[in-house]
Design a protein around this motif. Structure first.
Motif, short mmCIF file in Angstrom:
data_model
loop_
_atom_site.label_atom_id
_atom_site.label_comp_id
_atom_site.label_asym_id
_atom_site.label_seq_id
_atom_site.Cartn_x
_atom_site.Cartn_y
_atom_site.Cartn_z
N ASN A 1 -1.77 8.07 2.44
CA ASN A 1 -2.39 6.90 3.06
C ASN A 1 -1.67 6.56 4.36
O ASN A 1 -0.45 6.69 4.46
N TRP B 1 -11.48 5.20 -3.66
CA TRP B 1 -12.27 4.90 -2.48
C TRP B 1 -11.72 5.60 -1.24
O TRP B 1 -12.47 6.08 -0.39
N ILE C 1 -9.93 0.90 3.85
CA ILE C 1 -9.66 -0.39 3.23
C ILE C 1 -9.21 -1.35 4.32
O ILE C 1 -8.37 -1.00 5.16
N TYR D 1 0.81 -1.22 0.00
CA TYR D 1 0.00 0.00 0.00
C TYR D 1 0.84 1.27 0.00
O TYR D 1 0.32 2.36 0.22
N LYS E 1 -7.87 -2.98 -7.93
CA LYS E 1 -6.67 -2.27 -7.48
C LYS E 1 -6.67 -0.82 -7.95
O LYS E 1 -6.27 0.10 -7.22
N ASP F 1 -9.10 1.08 -8.31
CA ASP F 1 -10.14 1.87 -7.64
C ASP F 1 -9.83 2.14 -6.17
O ASP F 1 -10.57 2.87 -5.50
N GLU F 2 -8.77 1.56 -5.66
CA GLU F 2 -8.47 1.68 -4.23
C GLU F 2 -8.30 3.13 -3.80
O GLU F 2 -8.85 3.57 -2.78
N GLN F 3 -7.50 3.88 -4.56
CA GLN F 3 -7.23 5.25 -4.15
C GLN F 3 -8.45 6.14 -4.26
O GLN F 3 -8.65 7.05 -3.43
N PRO G 1 -7.29 -4.79 4.44
CA PRO G 1 -6.56 -5.76 3.62
C PRO G 1 -6.85 -7.20 4.06
O PRO G 1 -7.04 -7.48 5.25
N LEU H 1 -12.32 -4.37 -3.79
CA LEU H 1 -12.08 -3.29 -4.74
C LEU H 1 -11.06 -3.69 -5.80
O LEU H 1 -10.09 -4.40 -5.50
N SER I 1 -8.19 -5.80 -1.30
CA SER I 1 -8.67 -4.70 -0.47
C SER I 1 -10.18 -4.76 -0.31
O SER I 1 -10.92 -4.57 -1.28
N ALA J 1 -13.56 -3.09 0.90
CA ALA J 1 -14.05 -1.74 1.17
C ALA J 1 -14.68 -1.68 2.54
O ALA J 1 -15.45 -2.56 2.93
#
Length: 228
Positions: free
Chosen positions: A50, A177, A97, A18, A171, A173-175, A99, A169, A127, A129
């Motif tokens: 993050n 979110w 998130i 991450y 990968k 789209d992680e940021q 993990p 999620l 990840s 949500a």
């Protein structure tokens, strides 16, 4: 729902995955049977970067009078987030998130509940949500940071066992979110979709995982059992 999961990588691998800059003191070890009401690693965004820390799994809304909420809010249905007092405001400002590298669900086989492990085919971390909140105990003023895992309708693989699955999620789209300045809720809710069936696999594991006291790697070992 999602009531148990695993995170079997090391703290260093978690930090690398991450891209966490401020690592802090290592607090995570490989875990094979993570359960509600336990502290879990989580990633949030503080507005500029993050951050990796711990949240207790089982959300207590900031406005709650006591901590009895936690047992009922380990999961939040993605379809109704904006309808529930416990979650609707958190969608705008407190997304996180959680993990994991697998989760468990149970299937009834000849009158006995059998746990099934679901994971990605490449065995990589993913990840889930989530939402988080901070509750202040009115008795002693102690702060408690808690979270919930969002669920959605299952993909074809999970649907053979359960009618819900955690939102995993993509990968890319992680940021989106995590970003605090992202307030387009319609766009955020579109991310809460079932993870592609073709990228996942499942297999039965020992009933040992049913006891929260069992936390060793034997919890994820494949067993030979016929599932009908």
């Amino acid at each position: 729902m999602c009531g148990r999961f695993t995170l079997t990588i090391t703290f260093e691998e978690l930090v690398k995955r991450y891209a966490i800059e401020d690592q802090g003191t290592p607090f995570h070890r490989p875990r094979y049977n993570v359960s509600p009401m336990q502290q879990v690693p989580a990633i949030i965004n503080d507005g500029s970067k993050n951050r990796l820390g711990e949240l207790r799994w089982g959300l207590i809304p900031s406005w709650a009078k006591d901590d009895k909420f936690a047992g009922k809010t380990i999961n939040a249905r993605g379809e109704t987030l904006l309808e529930k007092p416990s979650f609707k405001n958190l969608v705008y400002r407190k997304r996180c998130i959680i993990p994991a590298d697998s989760f468990f669900e149970w299937i009834n086989v000849e009158g006995q509940k059998r746990p099934i492990r679901f994971l990605k085919k490449d065995n990589s971390i993913f990840s889930m949500a989530g939402l988080y909140d901070t509750w202040i105990n009115p008795t002693d003023g102690a702060k408690m940071n808690t979270c919930t895992i969002i669920t959605c309708t299952p993909n074809k693989l999970v649907s053979h066992v359960h009618d819900r699955m955690p939102v995993i999620l993509k990968k890319e789209d992680e940021q989106k979110w995590l970003q605090r300045n992202e307030v387009n809720v319609k766009d955020l809710l579109r991310l809460l979709m079932p993870f592609p069936t073709e990228e996942m696999l499942a297999y039965p594991v020992s009933t040992l995982v049913g006891n929260v006291k069992n936390e060793g790697p034997e919890c994820i070992e494949r067993i030979n059992v016929t599932l009908k």
